[in-house]
Design a protein around this motif. Structure first.
Motif, PDB file in Angstrom:
ATOM      1  N   VAL A  78       0.766  -1.353   0.032  1.00 24.67           N
ATOM      2  CA  VAL A  78       0.091   0.136  -0.077  1.00 24.67           C
ATOM      3  C   VAL A  78       0.725   1.122   0.088  1.00 24.67           C
ATOM      4  O   VAL A  78       0.624   2.241  -0.616  1.00 24.67           O
ATOM      5  N   MET A  79       1.980   1.301   0.778  1.00 28.05           N
ATOM      6  CA  MET A  79       2.821   2.470   0.814  1.00 28.05           C
ATOM      7  C   MET A  79       3.557   2.769  -0.484  1.00 28.05           C
ATOM      8  O   MET A  79       3.514   4.002  -0.953  1.00 28.05           O
ATOM      9  N   PHE A  80       4.173   1.613  -1.185  1.00 30.59           N
ATOM     10  CA  PHE A  80       4.862   2.250  -2.226  1.00 30.59           C
ATOM     11  C   PHE A  80       3.858   2.182  -3.485  1.00 30.59           C
ATOM     12  O   PHE A  80       4.674   2.742  -4.515  1.00 30.59           O
ATOM     13  N   TRP A  81       2.733   1.720  -3.607  1.00 32.46           N
ATOM     14  CA  TRP A  81       1.803   2.209  -4.513  1.00 32.46           C
ATOM     15  C   TRP A  81       1.025   3.766  -4.061  1.00 32.46           C
ATOM     16  O   TRP A  81       0.156   4.020  -4.960  1.00 32.46           O
ATOM     17  N   HIS A  82       1.345   4.319  -3.080  1.00 33.61           N
ATOM     18  CA  HIS A  82       0.794   5.619  -2.782  1.00 33.61           C
ATOM     19  C   HIS A  82       0.883   6.463  -3.787  1.00 33.61           C
ATOM     20  O   HIS A  82       2.019   6.661  -4.327  1.00 33.61           O
ATOM     21  N   LYS A  83      -0.050   7.451  -4.158  1.00 35.35           N
ATOM     22  CA  LYS A  83       0.074   8.371  -5.151  1.00 35.35           C
ATOM     23  C   LYS A  83       1.009   9.616  -5.142  1.00 35.35           C
ATOM     24  O   LYS A  83       1.526  10.169  -6.018  1.00 35.35           O
ATOM     25  N   SER A  84       1.304   9.590  -3.696  1.00 39.30           N
ATOM     26  CA  SER A  84       2.547  10.671  -3.582  1.00 39.30           C
ATOM     27  C   SER A  84       3.949  10.262  -3.952  1.00 39.30           C
ATOM     28  O   SER A  84       4.810  11.098  -3.942  1.00 39.30           O
ATOM     29  N   ASN A  85       4.028   8.794  -4.316  1.00 34.83           N
ATOM     30  CA  ASN A  85       5.192   8.290  -4.719  1.00 34.83           C
ATOM     31  C   ASN A  85       5.347   8.506  -6.303  1.00 34.83           C
ATOM     32  O   ASN A  85       6.313   8.026  -6.980  1.00 34.83           O
ATOM     33  N   ALA A  86       4.456   9.019  -7.230  1.00 39.78           N
ATOM     34  CA  ALA A  86       4.384   8.995  -8.472  1.00 39.78           C
ATOM     35  C   ALA A  86       5.809   9.506  -9.035  1.00 39.78           C
ATOM     36  O   ALA A  86       6.186   9.138  -9.867  1.00 39.78           O
ATOM     37  N   ALA A  87       6.124  10.727  -8.750  1.00 37.77           N
ATOM     38  CA  ALA A  87       7.309  11.487  -9.388  1.00 37.77           C
ATOM     39  C   ALA A  87       8.543  10.761  -8.814  1.00 37.77           C
ATOM     40  O   ALA A  87       9.412  10.876  -9.532  1.00 37.77           O
ATOM     41  N   PHE A  88       8.727  10.120  -7.710  1.00 43.39           N
ATOM     42  CA  PHE A  88       9.758   9.464  -7.220  1.00 43.39           C
ATOM     43  C   PHE A  88      10.086   8.286  -8.079  1.00 43.39           C
ATOM     44  O   PHE A  88      11.136   7.818  -7.935  1.00 43.39           O
ATOM     45  N   PHE A  89       9.120   7.593  -8.249  1.00 43.68           N
ATOM     46  CA  PHE A  89       9.206   6.272  -9.110  1.00 43.68           C
ATOM     47  C   PHE A  89       9.124   6.574 -10.651  1.00 43.68           C
ATOM     48  O   PHE A  89       8.910   5.715 -11.425  1.00 43.68           O
ATOM     49  N   ARG A  90       9.251   7.552 -11.087  1.00 41.59           N
ATOM     50  CA  ARG A  90       9.078   8.065 -12.302  1.00 41.59           C
ATOM     51  C   ARG A  90      10.519   7.201 -13.109  1.00 41.59           C
ATOM     52  O   ARG A  90      11.377   7.321 -12.357  1.00 41.59           O
ATOM     53  N   PRO A  91      10.342   6.946 -14.422  1.00 46.77           N
ATOM     54  CA  PRO A  91      11.322   6.226 -15.072  1.00 46.77           C
ATOM     55  C   PRO A  91      12.677   7.261 -15.341  1.00 46.77           C
ATOM     56  O   PRO A  91      12.542   8.512 -15.270  1.00 46.77           O
ATOM     57  N   ALA A  92      13.724   6.597 -15.038  1.00 48.99           N
ATOM     58  CA  ALA A  92      15.124   7.689 -15.086  1.00 48.99           C
ATOM     59  C   ALA A  92      15.264   8.506 -16.445  1.00 48.99           C
ATOM     60  O   ALA A  92      15.577   9.592 -16.496  1.00 48.99           O
ATOM     61  N   GLN A  93      14.468   7.846 -17.636  1.00 46.08           N
ATOM     62  CA  GLN A  93      14.792   8.651 -18.709  1.00 46.08           C
ATOM     63  C   GLN A  93      13.910  10.104 -18.500  1.00 46.08           C
ATOM     64  O   GLN A  93      14.321  11.112 -19.364  1.00 46.08           O
ATOM     65  N   ALA A  94      12.988  10.197 -17.663  1.00 47.77           N
ATOM     66  CA  ALA A  94      12.200  11.458 -17.605  1.00 47.77           C
ATOM     67  C   ALA A  94      13.102  12.781 -17.013  1.00 47.77           C
ATOM     68  O   ALA A  94      12.558  13.721 -17.123  1.00 47.77           O
ATOM     69  N   TYR A  95      14.110  12.192 -16.379  1.00 47.08           N
ATOM     70  CA  TYR A  95      14.708  13.356 -15.866  1.00 47.08           C
ATOM     71  C   TYR A  95      16.029  13.997 -16.735  1.00 47.08           C
ATOM     72  O   TYR A  95      16.809  14.730 -16.432  1.00 47.08           O
ATOM     73  N   ALA A  96      16.069  13.405 -18.095  1.00 47.67           N
ATOM     74  CA  ALA A  96      17.095  13.936 -18.851  1.00 47.67           C
ATOM     75  C   ALA A  96      16.297  14.332 -20.098  1.00 47.67           C
ATOM     76  O   ALA A  96      15.434  13.687 -20.531  1.00 47.67           O
ATOM     77  N   PRO A  97      16.753  15.542 -20.700  1.00 52.60           N
ATOM     78  CA  PRO A  97      16.202  16.198 -21.819  1.00 52.60           C
ATOM     79  C   PRO A  97      16.386  15.295 -23.137  1.00 52.60           C
ATOM     80  O   PRO A  97      17.198  14.574 -23.131  1.00 52.60           O
ATOM     81  N   ALA A  98      15.393  15.526 -24.200  1.00 54.16           N
ATOM     82  CA  ALA A  98      15.620  14.658 -25.260  1.00 54.16           C
ATOM     83  C   ALA A  98      16.657  15.004 -26.123  1.00 54.16           C
ATOM     84  O   ALA A  98      17.240  16.013 -26.035  1.00 54.16           O
ATOM     85  N   GLY A  99      17.557  13.890 -26.488  1.00 55.15           N
ATOM     86  CA  GLY A  99      18.609  14.032 -27.221  1.00 55.15           C
ATOM     87  C   GLY A  99      19.894  14.017 -26.181  1.00 55.15           C
ATOM     88  O   GLY A  99      21.074  14.171 -26.727  1.00 55.15           O
ATOM     89  N   TYR A 100      19.777  13.865 -25.066  1.00 57.22           N
ATOM     90  CA  TYR A 100      20.889  13.703 -24.039  1.00 57.22           C
ATOM     91  C   TYR A 100      20.817  12.561 -23.266  1.00 57.22           C
ATOM     92  O   TYR A 100      20.267  12.414 -22.146  1.00 57.22           O
ATOM     93  N   PRO A 101      21.296  11.514 -23.904  1.00 59.41           N
ATOM     94  CA  PRO A 101      21.263  10.168 -23.363  1.00 59.41           C
ATOM     95  C   PRO A 101      22.248  10.087 -22.217  1.00 59.41           C
ATOM     96  O   PRO A 101      23.375   9.729 -22.358  1.00 59.41           O
TER      97      PRO A 101
END
Length: 252
Positions: A173-196
């Motif tokens: 229940v805790m790790f599926w809590h909605k407050s964790n959405a940004a924390f569990f976002r895939p790592a590619q979402a933190y880098a801009p397009a074209g910058y692998p």
């Protein structure tokens, strides 16, 4: 002649520094941190269940003797059953503890797939407790004959199994809590397009972008002072050249 600087121009956006994404993963939320500690607690309880299972070998031996002795099996067959039970308790118990610790590590690291895999492991744990919470069957082959025996688990093992299920449910229940959405976002979402990240950008850095309709900056040509003619005869061929810079000749 004084140089007049041009008017103000928009500052061009600089590309991110190589190897450094523009933004990092946010701090771990409280809900994810609670799930992390709950998973560690599940690993500790699983380790305790191994110890309790090994201490109940005497009761298991008595159950096996009562079932196998009337069938004509001797002490060697009973010892074989006991060795099988010990191997199952130790091997599967250690695997369970390692899985708990692995999921705790990945949950704290913000891996989204760890939440999915932990949910699958929780379902398997519930199935295991429901099926083997009271009785389970074991078999051993002696010669050409295969013998089955049903072993009744102790009350302590059964209760501890359900406690582990409740701890796993809380972590779920805790790790599926909605407050964790940004924390569990895939790592590619933190880098801009074209910058692998962490590799350099493909095709070089982007050009500076200016607002639409804003005139492109035009910088003036460099102006240099005119050097006055020093006069006199032209230097002969091979003679050393005199400097044309008027400031290099001291005044007479």
């Amino acid at each position: 002649m004084s140089y007049q600087p041009p008017g103000s121009y928009p500052v061009a956006s600089m590309p991110p520094v190589y190897g450094m994404p523009p933004q990092g993963r946010p701090p771990i939320p409280q809900a994810a941190l609670r799930s992390y500690y709950a998973i560690l607690a599940g690993a500790a309880l699983s380790a305790v269940s191994i110890v309790i299972g090994l201490t109940s070998m005497g009761s298991i031996r008595s159950q096996l003797r009562d079932q196998l002795a009337p069938k004509g099996f001797g002490e060697d067959t009973i010892n074989t059953f006991i060795n099988v039970e010990i191997a199952l308790i130790v091997v599967f118990g250690i695997i369970g503890v390692l899985l708990w610790l692995w999921m705790a590590w990945k949950i704290k690291s913000g891996r989204h797939w760890a939440r999915v895999l932990s949910s699958v492991f929780f379902g398997l744990e519930c199935f295991s407790v429901l099926i083997g919470g009271v009785n389970y069957r074991s078999s051993v082959t002696s010669g050409d004959e295969t013998t089955n025996a049903s072993v009744h688990q102790s009350a302590a093992v059964t209760i501890l199994g359900w406690v582990i299920v409740l701890v796993g449910l809380y972590a779920l229940v805790m790790f599926w809590h909605k407050s964790n959405a940004a924390f569990f976002r895939p790592a590619q979402a933190y880098a801009p397009a074209g910058y692998p990240y962490p590799y350099p950008p493909q095709g070089g850095y982007p050009q500076a972008q200016y607002p639409q309709g804003y005139p492109q900056p035009q910088y003036p040509q460099a102006q240099y002072p005119q050097v006055p003619d020093q006069g006199g005869a032209a230097p002969q061929e091979g003679a050393p050249q005199q400097p044309n810079d008027p400031w290099s000749t001291p005044p007479q």
